[in-house]
Design a protein around this motif. Structure first.
Motif, PDB file in Angstrom:
ATOM      1  N   ILE A   1       0.869  -1.180   0.000  1.00  0.00           N
ATOM      2  CA  ILE A   1       0.000   0.000   0.000  1.00  0.00           C
ATOM      3  C   ILE A   1       0.905   1.230   0.000  1.00  0.00           C
ATOM      4  CG2 ILE A   1      -1.741   1.300   1.267  1.00  0.00           C
ATOM      5  CD1 ILE A   1      -2.684  -1.300   2.496  1.00  0.00           C
ATOM      6  N   PRO A   2       0.771   2.141  -0.975  1.00  0.00           N
ATOM      7  CA  PRO A   2       1.651   3.316  -1.029  1.00  0.00           C
ATOM      8  C   PRO A   2       1.393   4.270   0.135  1.00  0.00           C
ATOM      9  CG  PRO A   2      -0.106   3.515  -2.637  1.00  0.00           C
ATOM     10  CD  PRO A   2      -0.207   2.124  -2.065  1.00  0.00           C
ATOM     11  N   LEU A   3       2.439   4.986   0.515  1.00  0.00           N
ATOM     12  CA  LEU A   3       2.356   5.884   1.663  1.00  0.00           C
ATOM     13  C   LEU A   3       2.076   7.331   1.289  1.00  0.00           C
ATOM     14  CD1 LEU A   3       5.265   4.560   3.911  1.00  0.00           C
ATOM     15  CD2 LEU A   3       2.822   4.414   4.364  1.00  0.00           C
ATOM     16  N   LYS A   4       2.323   7.712   0.036  1.00  0.00           N
ATOM     17  CA  LYS A   4       2.069   9.105  -0.345  1.00  0.00           C
ATOM     18  C   LYS A   4       1.949   9.203  -1.862  1.00  0.00           C
ATOM     19  CE  LYS A   4       6.976  10.397  -0.390  1.00  0.00           C
ATOM     20  NZ  LYS A   4       7.979  11.335   0.147  1.00  0.00           N
ATOM     21  N   PRO A   5       1.248  10.232  -2.350  1.00  0.00           N
ATOM     22  CA  PRO A   5       1.113  10.413  -3.799  1.00  0.00           C
ATOM     23  C   PRO A   5       2.462  10.670  -4.465  1.00  0.00           C
ATOM     24  CG  PRO A   5      -0.554  11.682  -2.628  1.00  0.00           C
ATOM     25  CD  PRO A   5       0.412  11.191  -1.598  1.00  0.00           C
ATOM     26  N   LEU A   6       2.619  10.119  -5.666  1.00  0.00           N
ATOM     27  CA  LEU A   6       3.828  10.359  -6.443  1.00  0.00           C
ATOM     28  C   LEU A   6       3.933  11.834  -6.847  1.00  0.00           C
ATOM     29  CD1 LEU A   6       3.738   7.294  -8.870  1.00  0.00           C
ATOM     30  CD2 LEU A   6       5.364   7.650  -7.017  1.00  0.00           C
ATOM     31  N   LYS A   7       5.146  12.269  -7.134  1.00  0.00           N
ATOM     32  CA  LYS A   7       5.355  13.654  -7.568  1.00  0.00           C
ATOM     33  C   LYS A   7       4.885  13.861  -9.004  1.00  0.00           C
ATOM     34  CE  LYS A   7       9.226  14.706  -4.477  1.00  0.00           C
ATOM     35  NZ  LYS A   7      10.635  15.146  -4.375  1.00  0.00           N
ATOM     36  N   HIS A   8       4.917  12.805  -9.800  1.00  0.00           N
ATOM     37  CA  HIS A   8       4.484  12.910 -11.189  1.00  0.00           C
ATOM     38  C   HIS A   8       3.553  11.743 -11.509  1.00  0.00           C
ATOM     39  CE1 HIS A   8       7.489  16.030 -11.907  1.00  0.00           C
ATOM     40  NE2 HIS A   8       8.370  15.260 -11.290  1.00  0.00           N
ATOM     41  N   TRP A   9       2.434  12.054 -12.163  1.00  0.00           N
ATOM     42  CA  TRP A   9       1.451  11.033 -12.502  1.00  0.00           C
ATOM     43  C   TRP A   9       1.393  10.730 -13.995  1.00  0.00           C
ATOM     44  CZ3 TRP A   9      -3.656  11.936  -9.264  1.00  0.00           C
ATOM     45  CH2 TRP A   9      -3.335  11.879  -7.891  1.00  0.00           C
ATOM     46  N   ASP A  10       2.213  11.384 -14.793  1.00  0.00           N
ATOM     47  CA  ASP A  10       2.156  11.145 -16.236  1.00  0.00           C
ATOM     48  C   ASP A  10       3.564  11.189 -16.816  1.00  0.00           C
ATOM     49  OD1 ASP A  10       2.540  13.964 -17.827  1.00  0.00           O
ATOM     50  OD2 ASP A  10       1.643  14.287 -15.844  1.00  0.00           O
ATOM     51  N   ASN A  11       3.681  10.713 -18.064  1.00  0.00           N
ATOM     52  CA  ASN A  11       4.979  10.701 -18.737  1.00  0.00           C
ATOM     53  C   ASN A  11       5.151  11.870 -19.699  1.00  0.00           C
ATOM     54  OD1 ASN A  11       3.229   9.964 -20.784  1.00  0.00           O
ATOM     55  ND2 ASN A  11       4.534   8.297 -21.563  1.00  0.00           N
ATOM     56  N   GLY A  12       4.199  12.833 -19.660  1.00  0.00           N
ATOM     57  CA  GLY A  12       4.279  13.975 -20.542  1.00  0.00           C
ATOM     58  C   GLY A  12       3.988  13.651 -21.990  1.00  0.00           C
ATOM     59  N   ARG A  13       3.367  12.461 -22.197  1.00  0.00           N
ATOM     60  CA  ARG A  13       3.124  12.052 -23.588  1.00  0.00           C
ATOM     61  C   ARG A  13       1.787  11.356 -23.754  1.00  0.00           C
ATOM     62  NH1 ARG A  13       7.513   8.602 -27.226  1.00  0.00           N
ATOM     63  NH2 ARG A  13       6.335   8.629 -29.185  1.00  0.00           N
ATOM     64  N   ASP A  14       1.643  10.159 -23.164  1.00  0.00           N
ATOM     65  CA  ASP A  14       0.434   9.374 -23.400  1.00  0.00           C
ATOM     66  C   ASP A  14       0.170   8.334 -22.319  1.00  0.00           C
ATOM     67  OD1 ASP A  14       2.502   7.607 -24.007  1.00  0.00           O
ATOM     68  OD2 ASP A  14       2.222   7.829 -26.177  1.00  0.00           O
ATOM     69  N   VAL A  15       0.750   8.526 -21.134  1.00  0.00           N
ATOM     70  CA  VAL A  15       0.535   7.619 -19.995  1.00  0.00           C
ATOM     71  C   VAL A  15       0.148   8.450 -18.780  1.00  0.00           C
ATOM     72  CG1 VAL A  15       1.595   5.994 -18.384  1.00  0.00           C
ATOM     73  CG2 VAL A  15       2.119   5.833 -20.826  1.00  0.00           C
ATOM     74  N   LEU A  16      -0.911   8.022 -18.100  1.00  0.00           N
ATOM     75  CA  LEU A  16      -1.398   8.694 -16.895  1.00  0.00           C
ATOM     76  C   LEU A  16      -1.613   7.656 -15.807  1.00  0.00           C
ATOM     77  CD1 LEU A  16      -2.582  11.218 -15.428  1.00  0.00           C
ATOM     78  CD2 LEU A  16      -4.797  10.628 -16.442  1.00  0.00           C
ATOM     79  N   LEU A  17      -1.120   7.931 -14.608  1.00  0.00           N
ATOM     80  CA  LEU A  17      -1.292   7.027 -13.470  1.00  0.00           C
ATOM     81  C   LEU A  17      -2.498   7.443 -12.637  1.00  0.00           C
ATOM     82  CD1 LEU A  17       2.425   6.747 -12.270  1.00  0.00           C
ATOM     83  CD2 LEU A  17       1.226   5.352 -13.979  1.00  0.00           C
ATOM     84  N   ALA A  18      -3.075   6.477 -11.927  1.00  0.00           N
ATOM     85  CA  ALA A  18      -4.227   6.761 -11.069  1.00  0.00           C
ATOM     86  C   ALA A  18      -4.306   5.710  -9.969  1.00  0.00           C
ATOM     87  CB  ALA A  18      -5.518   6.763 -11.893  1.00  0.00           C
ATOM     88  N   GLY A  19      -5.008   6.059  -8.886  1.00  0.00           N
ATOM     89  CA  GLY A  19      -5.208   5.121  -7.788  1.00  0.00           C
ATOM     90  C   GLY A  19      -3.916   4.777  -7.070  1.00  0.00           C
ATOM     91  N   ASP A  20      -3.790   3.528  -6.626  1.00  0.00           N
ATOM     92  CA  ASP A  20      -2.577   3.094  -5.930  1.00  0.00           C
ATOM     93  C   ASP A  20      -1.332   3.322  -6.774  1.00  0.00           C
ATOM     94  OD1 ASP A  20      -4.276   2.277  -3.937  1.00  0.00           O
ATOM     95  OD2 ASP A  20      -3.463   0.252  -3.772  1.00  0.00           O
ATOM     96  N   ALA A  21      -1.442   3.186  -8.088  1.00  0.00           N
ATOM     97  CA  ALA A  21      -0.295   3.394  -8.976  1.00  0.00           C
ATOM     98  C   ALA A  21       0.235   4.814  -8.863  1.00  0.00           C
ATOM     99  CB  ALA A  21      -0.678   3.088 -10.416  1.00  0.00           C
ATOM    100  N   ALA A  22      -0.636   5.760  -8.539  1.00  0.00           N
ATOM    101  CA  ALA A  22      -0.242   7.157  -8.336  1.00  0.00           C
ATOM    102  C   ALA A  22       0.063   7.467  -6.875  1.00  0.00           C
ATOM    103  CB  ALA A  22      -1.350   8.089  -8.836  1.00  0.00           C
ATOM    104  N   GLY A  23      -0.073   6.461  -6.000  1.00  0.00           N
ATOM    105  CA  GLY A  23       0.196   6.661  -4.578  1.00  0.00           C
ATOM    106  C   GLY A  23      -0.971   7.210  -3.799  1.00  0.00           C
ATOM    107  N   VAL A  24      -2.186   7.011  -4.308  1.00  0.00           N
ATOM    108  CA  VAL A  24      -3.360   7.624  -3.688  1.00  0.00           C
ATOM    109  C   VAL A  24      -3.988   6.673  -2.657  1.00  0.00           C
ATOM    110  CG1 VAL A  24      -5.661   8.550  -4.103  1.00  0.00           C
ATOM    111  CG2 VAL A  24      -3.814   9.097  -5.659  1.00  0.00           C
ATOM    112  N   VAL A  25      -3.460   6.695  -1.463  1.00  0.00           N
ATOM    113  CA  VAL A  25      -4.040   6.017  -0.304  1.00  0.00           C
ATOM    114  C   VAL A  25      -3.865   6.964   0.879  1.00  0.00           C
ATOM    115  CG1 VAL A  25      -3.876   4.075   1.290  1.00  0.00           C
ATOM    116  CG2 VAL A  25      -3.575   3.682  -1.158  1.00  0.00           C
ATOM    117  N   ALA A  26      -4.899   7.141   1.680  1.00  0.00           N
ATOM    118  CA  ALA A  26      -4.823   8.085   2.787  1.00  0.00           C
ATOM    119  C   ALA A  26      -3.801   7.627   3.826  1.00  0.00           C
ATOM    120  CB  ALA A  26      -6.191   8.232   3.443  1.00  0.00           C
TER     121      ALA A  26
END
Length: 417
Positions: free
Chosen positions: A270-295
């Motif tokens: 379970i991630p502890l904090k949101p990532l600093k970047h959620w995309d690759n600046g091109r065509d990939v976007l992260l969301a949910g646990d992959a982006a570190g979104v857990v309280a």
């Protein structure tokens, strides 16, 4: 899930036309919500998910989730009317929800599948497979590569955008967003058991128990959450070498649940904090646990994952309409605008209050305060900081400072097991 016959073999080249507007990798609450929103908005969506995956989770959801995401009450397996906080000394403090609502409980195996099926009903195409990588070949779009079986041939699908909603150790994130592999995590483990009606040691099918004890978890907490006919008994910790299974067994022994039938066992980071970047600046976007979104502190993830999935879908629509990769940055900005302050406060709480048993003892003592209980439940139900009662906040601040200095007095409403 049956694969379309036209994609049962690998593509011979990367020159095929764009097949989907969005490929969503991961079919948990976040990915399934993103796919549902995009499909019902008229976009061509592929929802790719591994089969047979259930995340360890207490399964708590606020009533607001049911309203906001049109989830039927029938998916709730229990309604908890109170939380019990257990201190290192074994003193307990009960926090009744009162008249403002309840804590809904879901089973993730049923809940997640319902969300995926709803996305398919809205028009998303579901496929079962294991994500391998994203390729770029100089042609428009990204090529998502996945396998339908271990060691099998790759299937390639071209898309305008990839949404990576594939968990805390996201393959999409590691392969496309620099720094994603360094996000710290807590490892969670739980056992789902056939629950008794009640036990003399204190198990209650209408109450969530949260155990703040260093022997249960040196840096997080343990839980016993009711799920109707079953219960989730789990623990989290970032300490390598700490026995999560041993901790769960100890809780089962002490709560009279040792002889209950074990239905399944699951573990995941379970991630502890949101990532600093959620995309690759091109065509990939992260969301949910992959982006570190857990309280932080609470570890609550279902509601925030679904909010993040919805924001990812909105961002994807803006990206498709404009073709401008810069709009992908909106997802992180918009989520943190809604919930960033809460995450920041919870992160401070976790860093300070979970650091020693002495502090855990004071934290549980604070939870006996009526002001703390009222504002805690209001914030949980509404998913925002409550600002309507400034005097209550002032009283909590004074009491918090007293506990930090070690001069706070135990509340007389504390109970003993």
């Amino acid at each position: 899930m049956n694969q379309p016959s036209t994609l049962s073999a690998p593509a011979s080249s990367g020159s095929e036309a764009i097949a989907f507007d969005v490929v969503v990798v991961g079919g948990g609450p976040c990915g399934a919500t993103a796919a549902w929103d995009l499909a019902r908005a008229g976009h061509k969506v592929l929802l790719l998910d591994r089969g047979g995956r259930i995340k360890p989770c207490g399964g708590a959801v606020p009533p607001r989730l049911l309203e906001e995401f049109e989830v039927p009450q029938s998916l709730l397996v229990a309604r908890a009317r109170a939380a019990r906080m257990v201190a290192p000394s074994n003193r307990v403090v009960d926090m009744p929800v009162g008249e403002i609502g309840y804590v809904g409980m879901v089973d993730r195996d049923v809940f997640d599948e319902w969300l995926r099926a709803r996305a398919a009903t809205a028009g998303a195409e579901r496929r079962t497979g294991t994500y391998e990588r994203v390729e770029h070949d100089g042609l428009p779009g990204a090529v998502v590569c996945y396998s339908t079986e271990r060691g099998g041939d790759l299937v390639r699908v071209r898309t305008r955008l990839v949404i990576g909603a594939d968990g805390a150790r996201s393959g999409v994130a590691r392969g496309n967003v620099p720094g994603a592999e360094r996000n710290p995590c807590v490892f969670a483990y739980h056992e789902v058991v056939r629950a008794p009606k009640a036990t003399e040691q204190g198990f209650d099918g209408s109450r969530c128990d949260v155990i703040y004890q260093g022997r249960v978890s040196p840096d997080f907490y343990g839980w016993v959450f009711p799920h109707g006919d079953t219960a989730s008994i789990g623990v989290g910790s970032a300490h390598k070498g700490f026995s999560l299974r041993g901790s769960v067994q100890r809780m089962r022994d002490e709560m009279g649940l040792a002889r209950c039938e074990t239905i399944r066992r699951e573990g995941a980071p379970i991630p502890l904090k949101p990532l600093k970047h959620w995309d690759n600046g091109r065509d990939v976007l992260l969301a949910g646990d992959a982006a570190g979104v857990v309280a932080p502190a609470s570890g609550e993830g279902i509601y925030y994952a679904m909010v993040c999935g919805r924001i990812a879908a909105q961002t994807a629509q803006a990206f498709i309409a404009s073709g401008n990769p810069a709009v992908l940055r909106r997802a992180r900005r918009d989520f943190l605008k809604l919930h960033g302050r809460v995450f920041w406060i919870l992160g401070i709480m976790q860093y300070f209050w979970y650091s020693s048993d002495k502090r855990r003892e004071r934290f549980v003592a604070m939870c006996a305060d009526r002001d703390v209980q009222q504002l805690t439940w209001q914030a949980y139900m509404n998913k925002r900081l409550v600002r309507a009662k400034p005097m209550a906040h002032l009283r909590i601040f004074i009491k918090d400072c007293a506990h930090l200095l070690g001069i706070g007095r135990p509340e007389p409403r504390e109970l003993t097991p």
